[in-house]
Structure formats: C-alpha cells, structure tokens
Scaffold this motif. Structure first.
Motif: not given
Length: 148
Positions: A39-40, A46, A50-51
């Motif tokens: 996603e980021t 981040l 955050s994944r």
C-alpha cells in the motif's frame, strides 16, 4: 536463524540514503527477479503496521517475502533513522534492523538481519548468512546508487 550485518559508508546525506534504501519501487528495479508491492512504497509513507511483499519468481515458480514494519523513525540532521521490519513469509522468516546515521557530510547505513529459510537446516546457517550478506550488500549498494 542465520545473522549478518552490512555496513556501508555513503556520500549521501542520511535523509537521502534513507529515502533510497526504503524506496520500495527501487527494490523492484535493482533486485533481480523480484517485484515489491504494498500500500505504501516510499520511505516517508512507511509507518508501524505497513505491510509489503517482495515476490521473487521465475515465471510461475517463486515465493513471497511478506514484511511488516514494526517500528520506524525518520533520520534527522543529528539523529539516525531506524526501522525494525519483521519477515512473516512461509519461506523466509526473520527480522531486519536498519539504521541510517549522519556521518560528516554523508551517512552510514547499517543493515542487520536474522534470516531463516524454510527447509534449510540450521547446520547451514553460516552459509545462508554469508550468501545473504553478499546479496543484501549488493542490493543496498545498488539502492544507494539508484536515483529513482
């Protein structure tokens, strides 16, 4: 688990070195056979939680290296940036401890990692650590050189 550390001196300011090392789009550009999604995808985006996933594959055969940011602090003019990232994939497990510190007119990058590869016996940890250290060292040097 195998452990290793990569230490690099850079002419880049700490903030720029941090931005380049954690530019996840650049990881896809400089790491062979690997595509990173999440996603980021930028250092400044981040946050804890955050994944992102690094998919390494040749055609349909490959594996996902799933990672989660546990803690992260951006570097400042006089303090280091730090990130602690957990690897939660089915094939690759472990953690990354990243530190980017101001040093004179440049910076230092310290990447310490624990890595376990499913199916590889602990007896081979020294070999896994050495191969990983070489691979990550090459990737980090390429990231620092990549202008993105």
């Amino acid at each position: 688990m195998a452990t290793f550390t990569v230490h690099l001196d850079s002419a880049l300011a700490a903030r720029e070195a941090w931005r380049r090392v954690l530019d996840l789009h650049a990881h896809s550009a400089v790491i062979p056979l690997t595509t990173v999604t999440g996603e980021t995808m930028t250092a400044d985006g981040l946050v804890p939680g955050s994944r992102f996933v690094a998919r390494t594959a040749v055609g349909p055969v490959g594996f996902d290296d799933v990672m989660v940011v546990e803690a992260i602090t951006q570097p400042g003019a006089e303090h280091p940036g730090t990130a602690w990232i957990q690897k939660e994939g089915k094939v690759v497990r472990g953690s990354i401890d990243l530190r980017v510190s101001p040093a004179g007119s440049g910076s230092t990058v310290d990447w310490s990692q624990e890595i376990g590869v499913r199916g590889v016996p602990r007896l081979l940890d020294p070999l896994v650590g050495r191969v990983a250290q070489l691979a990550y060292g090459t990737a980090l040097r390429r990231l620092l050189a990549h202008r993105g």
